[in-house]
Design a protein around this motif. Structure first.
Motif, PDB file in Angstrom:
ATOM      1  N   LEU A 123      12.096   3.546 -13.679  1.00 23.82           N
ATOM      2  CA  LEU A 123      11.966   2.593 -12.581  1.00 23.82           C
ATOM      3  C   LEU A 123      12.175   3.282 -11.241  1.00 23.82           C
ATOM      4  CD1 LEU A 123      14.110  -0.329 -14.080  1.00 23.82           C
ATOM      5  CD2 LEU A 123      11.669   0.142 -14.404  1.00 23.82           C
ATOM      6  N   ALA A 124      11.730   2.620 -10.189  1.00 20.31           N
ATOM      7  CA  ALA A 124      11.915   3.142  -8.836  1.00 20.31           C
ATOM      8  C   ALA A 124      12.387   2.019  -7.926  1.00 20.31           C
ATOM      9  CB  ALA A 124      10.617   3.730  -8.296  1.00 20.31           C
ATOM     10  N   VAL A 125      13.366   2.341  -7.077  1.00 19.19           N
ATOM     11  CA  VAL A 125      13.787   1.442  -6.007  1.00 19.19           C
ATOM     12  C   VAL A 125      13.453   2.136  -4.689  1.00 19.19           C
ATOM     13  CG1 VAL A 125      15.726   0.318  -4.860  1.00 19.19           C
ATOM     14  CG2 VAL A 125      15.633   0.400  -7.357  1.00 19.19           C
ATOM     15  N   LEU A 126      12.683   1.474  -3.857  1.00 16.50           N
ATOM     16  CA  LEU A 126      12.245   2.055  -2.590  1.00 16.50           C
ATOM     17  C   LEU A 126      12.672   1.159  -1.444  1.00 16.50           C
ATOM     18  CD1 LEU A 126       9.461   1.970  -4.713  1.00 16.50           C
ATOM     19  CD2 LEU A 126       9.012   3.917  -3.238  1.00 16.50           C
ATOM     20  N   GLY A 127      12.855   1.740  -0.291  1.00 17.44           N
ATOM     21  CA  GLY A 127      13.189   0.973   0.901  1.00 17.44           C
ATOM     22  C   GLY A 127      12.072   1.055   1.913  1.00 17.44           C
ATOM     23  N   PHE A 128      11.961   0.008   2.724  1.00 13.09           N
ATOM     24  CA  PHE A 128      10.938   0.022   3.775  1.00 13.09           C
ATOM     25  C   PHE A 128      11.490  -0.619   5.038  1.00 13.09           C
ATOM     26  CE2 PHE A 128       7.564  -1.880   6.301  1.00 13.09           C
ATOM     27  CZ  PHE A 128       6.747  -0.775   6.495  1.00 13.09           C
ATOM     28  N   TRP A 129      11.187   0.017   6.183  1.00 13.59           N
ATOM     29  CA  TRP A 129      11.507  -0.513   7.507  1.00 13.59           C
ATOM     30  C   TRP A 129      10.344  -0.161   8.418  1.00 13.59           C
ATOM     31  CZ3 TRP A 129      15.618   1.615  11.420  1.00 13.59           C
ATOM     32  CH2 TRP A 129      15.871   0.638  12.387  1.00 13.59           C
ATOM     33  N   LEU A 130       9.837  -1.153   9.124  1.00 12.28           N
ATOM     34  CA  LEU A 130       8.637  -0.946   9.947  1.00 12.28           C
ATOM     35  C   LEU A 130       8.896  -0.067  11.162  1.00 12.28           C
ATOM     36  CD1 LEU A 130       5.638  -1.706  10.436  1.00 12.28           C
ATOM     37  CD2 LEU A 130       6.469  -3.679  11.750  1.00 12.28           C
ATOM     38  N   ALA A 190      -4.094  -0.020   9.587  1.00 13.79           N
ATOM     39  CA  ALA A 190      -3.588  -1.178   8.841  1.00 13.79           C
ATOM     40  C   ALA A 190      -3.782  -2.462   9.638  1.00 13.79           C
ATOM     41  CB  ALA A 190      -2.111  -0.979   8.507  1.00 13.79           C
ATOM     42  N   LEU A 191      -3.459  -2.422  10.927  1.00 15.38           N
ATOM     43  CA  LEU A 191      -3.624  -3.609  11.754  1.00 15.38           C
ATOM     44  C   LEU A 191      -5.097  -3.966  11.902  1.00 15.38           C
ATOM     45  CD1 LEU A 191      -2.072  -5.702  13.337  1.00 15.38           C
ATOM     46  CD2 LEU A 191      -2.122  -4.189  15.321  1.00 15.38           C
ATOM     47  N   GLY A 192      -5.952  -2.938  11.985  1.00 15.51           N
ATOM     48  CA  GLY A 192      -7.388  -3.198  12.045  1.00 15.51           C
ATOM     49  C   GLY A 192      -7.885  -3.916  10.806  1.00 15.51           C
ATOM     50  N   GLU A 193      -7.403  -3.484   9.638  1.00 19.65           N
ATOM     51  CA  GLU A 193      -7.811  -4.153   8.398  1.00 19.65           C
ATOM     52  C   GLU A 193      -7.298  -5.591   8.364  1.00 19.65           C
ATOM     53  OE1 GLU A 193      -7.799  -3.614   3.529  1.00 19.65           O
ATOM     54  OE2 GLU A 193      -6.600  -2.245   4.753  1.00 19.65           O
ATOM     55  N   LEU A 194      -6.061  -5.795   8.825  1.00 18.45           N
ATOM     56  CA  LEU A 194      -5.506  -7.147   8.843  1.00 18.45           C
ATOM     57  C   LEU A 194      -6.315  -8.075   9.748  1.00 18.45           C
ATOM     58  CD1 LEU A 194      -1.734  -6.181   9.032  1.00 18.45           C
ATOM     59  CD2 LEU A 194      -2.818  -7.400   7.145  1.00 18.45           C
ATOM     60  N   ARG A 228       0.813  -1.218   0.000  1.00 14.66           N
ATOM     61  CA  ARG A 228       0.000   0.000   0.000  1.00 14.66           C
ATOM     62  C   ARG A 228       0.853   1.278   0.000  1.00 14.66           C
ATOM     63  NH1 ARG A 228      -5.080  -1.205  -1.677  1.00 14.66           N
ATOM     64  NH2 ARG A 228      -6.509  -1.898  -0.041  1.00 14.66           N
ATOM     65  N   SER A 229       1.784   1.390   0.919  1.00 12.83           N
ATOM     66  CA  SER A 229       2.503   2.649   1.126  1.00 12.83           C
ATOM     67  C   SER A 229       3.725   2.789   0.229  1.00 12.83           C
ATOM     68  CB  SER A 229       2.942   2.765   2.590  1.00 12.83           C
ATOM     69  OG  SER A 229       1.836   2.639   3.462  1.00 12.83           O
ATOM     70  N   SER A 230       4.475   1.707   0.021  1.00  8.51           N
ATOM     71  CA  SER A 230       5.712   1.785  -0.762  1.00  8.51           C
ATOM     72  C   SER A 230       5.465   1.523  -2.245  1.00  8.51           C
ATOM     73  CB  SER A 230       6.745   0.793  -0.209  1.00  8.51           C
ATOM     74  OG  SER A 230       7.108   1.131   1.107  1.00  8.51           O
ATOM     75  N   ALA A 231       4.992   0.337  -2.579  1.00  3.30           N
ATOM     76  CA  ALA A 231       4.785  -0.003  -3.995  1.00  3.30           C
ATOM     77  C   ALA A 231       3.564   0.687  -4.580  1.00  3.30           C
ATOM     78  CB  ALA A 231       4.649  -1.512  -4.152  1.00  3.30           C
ATOM     79  N   ARG A 232       2.608   1.061  -3.738  1.00  3.22           N
ATOM     80  CA  ARG A 232       1.355   1.702  -4.192  1.00  3.22           C
ATOM     81  C   ARG A 232       0.714   0.875  -5.307  1.00  3.22           C
ATOM     82  NH1 ARG A 232       1.067   7.249  -2.332  1.00  3.22           N
ATOM     83  NH2 ARG A 232       2.954   7.725  -1.146  1.00  3.22           N
ATOM     84  N   VAL A 248      -5.934  -9.781  -2.490  1.00  7.38           N
ATOM     85  CA  VAL A 248      -7.050  -9.029  -1.900  1.00  7.38           C
ATOM     86  C   VAL A 248      -7.073  -7.600  -2.416  1.00  7.38           C
ATOM     87  CG1 VAL A 248      -7.924  -8.061   0.273  1.00  7.38           C
ATOM     88  CG2 VAL A 248      -7.187 -10.447   0.182  1.00  7.38           C
ATOM     89  N   PHE A 249      -5.888  -7.000  -2.601  1.00  3.96           N
ATOM     90  CA  PHE A 249      -5.788  -5.612  -3.034  1.00  3.96           C
ATOM     91  C   PHE A 249      -5.942  -5.439  -4.543  1.00  3.96           C
ATOM     92  CE2 PHE A 249      -2.843  -4.575   0.828  1.00  3.96           C
ATOM     93  CZ  PHE A 249      -3.937  -4.663   1.674  1.00  3.96           C
ATOM     94  N   GLY A 250      -6.156  -6.538  -5.270  1.00  8.19           N
ATOM     95  CA  GLY A 250      -6.489  -6.407  -6.687  1.00  8.19           C
ATOM     96  C   GLY A 250      -5.381  -6.654  -7.678  1.00  8.19           C
ATOM     97  N   ALA A 251      -4.286  -7.271  -7.260  1.00 13.86           N
ATOM     98  CA  ALA A 251      -3.208  -7.564  -8.212  1.00 13.86           C
ATOM     99  C   ALA A 251      -3.725  -8.458  -9.333  1.00 13.86           C
ATOM    100  CB  ALA A 251      -2.043  -8.250  -7.499  1.00 13.86           C
ATOM    101  N   GLY A 252      -3.210  -8.211 -10.536  1.00 22.45           N
ATOM    102  CA  GLY A 252      -3.637  -9.016 -11.666  1.00 22.45           C
ATOM    103  C   GLY A 252      -2.985 -10.382 -11.682  1.00 22.45           C
ATOM    104  N   ARG A 253      -1.720 -10.445 -11.297  1.00 23.98           N
ATOM    105  CA  ARG A 253      -0.997 -11.713 -11.247  1.00 23.98           C
ATOM    106  C   ARG A 253       0.049 -11.629 -10.142  1.00 23.98           C
ATOM    107  NH1 ARG A 253      -0.891 -16.255 -14.004  1.00 23.98           N
ATOM    108  NH2 ARG A 253       1.012 -17.482 -14.247  1.00 23.98           N
ATOM    109  N   VAL A 254       0.090 -12.670  -9.319  1.00 17.61           N
ATOM    110  CA  VAL A 254       1.040 -12.731  -8.212  1.00 17.61           C
ATOM    111  C   VAL A 254       1.964 -13.921  -8.429  1.00 17.61           C
ATOM    112  CG1 VAL A 254       1.348 -13.001  -5.719  1.00 17.61           C
ATOM    113  CG2 VAL A 254      -0.585 -11.683  -6.603  1.00 17.61           C
ATOM    114  N   ILE A 255       3.270 -13.639  -8.433  1.00 13.18           N
ATOM    115  CA  ILE A 255       4.285 -14.669  -8.630  1.00 13.18           C
ATOM    116  C   ILE A 255       5.128 -14.732  -7.366  1.00 13.18           C
ATOM    117  CG2 ILE A 255       6.287 -15.378 -10.002  1.00 13.18           C
ATOM    118  CD1 ILE A 255       4.977 -13.452 -12.207  1.00 13.18           C
ATOM    119  N   ALA A 256       5.189 -15.894  -6.762  1.00 15.77           N
ATOM    120  CA  ALA A 256       6.001 -16.088  -5.559  1.00 15.77           C
ATOM    121  C   ALA A 256       7.302 -16.782  -5.925  1.00 15.77           C
ATOM    122  CB  ALA A 256       5.235 -16.930  -4.542  1.00 15.77           C
ATOM    123  N   THR A 257       8.361 -16.471  -5.206  1.00 13.39           N
ATOM    124  CA  THR A 257       9.593 -17.247  -5.324  1.00 13.39           C
ATOM    125  C   THR A 257       9.817 -17.966  -3.997  1.00 13.39           C
ATOM    126  OG1 THR A 257      11.208 -15.635  -4.476  1.00 13.39           O
ATOM    127  CG2 THR A 257      10.535 -15.424  -6.789  1.00 13.39           C
TER     128      THR A 257
END
Length: 314
Positions: free
Chosen positions: A248-255, A268-272, A121-125, A151-160
């Motif tokens: 392109l964009a490279v973003l960092g995230f730390w909780l 966010a926690l309420g939605e989870l 939500r916040s980083s990749a938007r 849940v957020f509407g991605a068209g295709r999700v690929i896991a590694t």
């Protein structure tokens, strides 16, 4: 109280069980009798001396617990010293947890769930219909990011993931495809899994050569969000020209910095919690270890022998 602490940096062998004084409860804080302490890969790195060094040694690691407060409520929250039978939480951050959730399921939403939510939500938007690659799709953050992306509407999700069992688990959680995440041949596997097209978003906590490979699979205006380096490989410099050529964009995230911004935690926690209660996402409860076996738990976590949220039970 009983606690696990380390007096020097190193591997799991530096952890020792000890009887220590109860923590001091300050203004605006509450003591809880710990039902379970959550474990994170960051704990492994802190114990080894490579991440967020404590102010003094010996140190009790662990940043999250679930337990009972003096009012009898089952609550969870962030703490400074979680590998113990008692812990102190900031009352403003305390979250009441339904008894129906196993401790691992609940704690998975605190660090891993909030991280996955904000990565998307916040980083990749993330926008509806976009393709998302989730590294370590069977791990704590990855398993929730796979589900939330859908849940957020991605068209295709690929896991590694590193093994067939973990790739099967990622598909069971909703990934449209799951591939080997190693750097060699990464680009070919990911692009093929996306219908021979580049991808819009990559969520990476591996770093090193995998980070480099991930940059090569991004579509124009693609975003790579980095939130860790579990590979332990040196950080890779990014050529700005490589970014501008593809927009392109490279973003960092730390909780951790978000903890001083409650408006970015509570909703966010309420939605989870709502998504979990309604069955739309399934937090993975992983291994449960007795507190006295913290060293074995850390070794399993470091060796990637765990799936889902690992907890210690005092």
């Amino acid at each position: 109280m009983r606690a696990i602490q380390f007096a020097r940096f190193g591997g799991p062998e530096v952890l020792e069980e000890a009887e220590v004084p109860d923590p001091v409860v300050g203004p605006g804080q509450v003591m809880v009798d710990v039902e379970a302490a959550g474990m994170n890969f960051a704990d492994v790195r802190q114990i080894s001396g490579h991440y967020s060094a404590p102010d003094a040694l010996p140190h009790i690691p662990g940043n999250e617990v679930i337990g009972r407060d003096p009012r009898g409520r089952r609550v969870m929250g962030f703490t400074a010293n979680g590998y113990a039978s008692r812990a102190v939480l900031d009352e403003a951050e305390v979250v009441v947890v339904p008894d129906s959730l196993r401790p691992g399921e609940a704690l998975a939403l605190l660090v891993q769930g909030l991280t996955a939510w904000h990565l998307l939500r916040s980083s990749a938007r993330l926008r509806e219909g976009e393709s998302v690659v989730v590294h370590s799709g069977a791990g704590g953050v990855g398993s929730l990011a796979v589900q939330l992306a859908k849940v957020f509407g991605a068209g295709r999700v690929i896991a590694t993931a590193s093994g067939q069992d973990k790739r099967s688990l990622a598909r069971d959680l909703g990934a449209d495809a799951a591939v080997d995440g190693s750097a060699d041949g990464y680009a070919e596997r990911v692009i093929e899994a996306n219908g021979n097209l580049p991808v819009d978003i990559v969520l990476d906590a591996v770093g090193g050569e995998v980070f480099d490979a991930a940059l090569t699979v991004l579509a124009p205006f693609g975003r790579l969000v980095t939130y860790g380096s579990s590979s332990g490989e040196p950080a890779r410099p990014v050529d700005p020209g490589r970014l501008t050529a593809g927009n392109l964009a490279v973003l960092g995230f730390w909780l951790r910095p978000l903890r001083v911004r409650p408006e970015m935690i509570g909703p966010a926690l309420g939605e989870l919690l709502t998504l979990t209660a309604t069955g739309r996402i399934r937090p993975l409860a992983g291994g449960e270890y007795p507190l006295a076996e913290a060293a074995r738990a850390v070794a399993d976590l470091a060796g990637r022998r765990t799936v889902g949220k690992v907890v210690l039970l005092p």
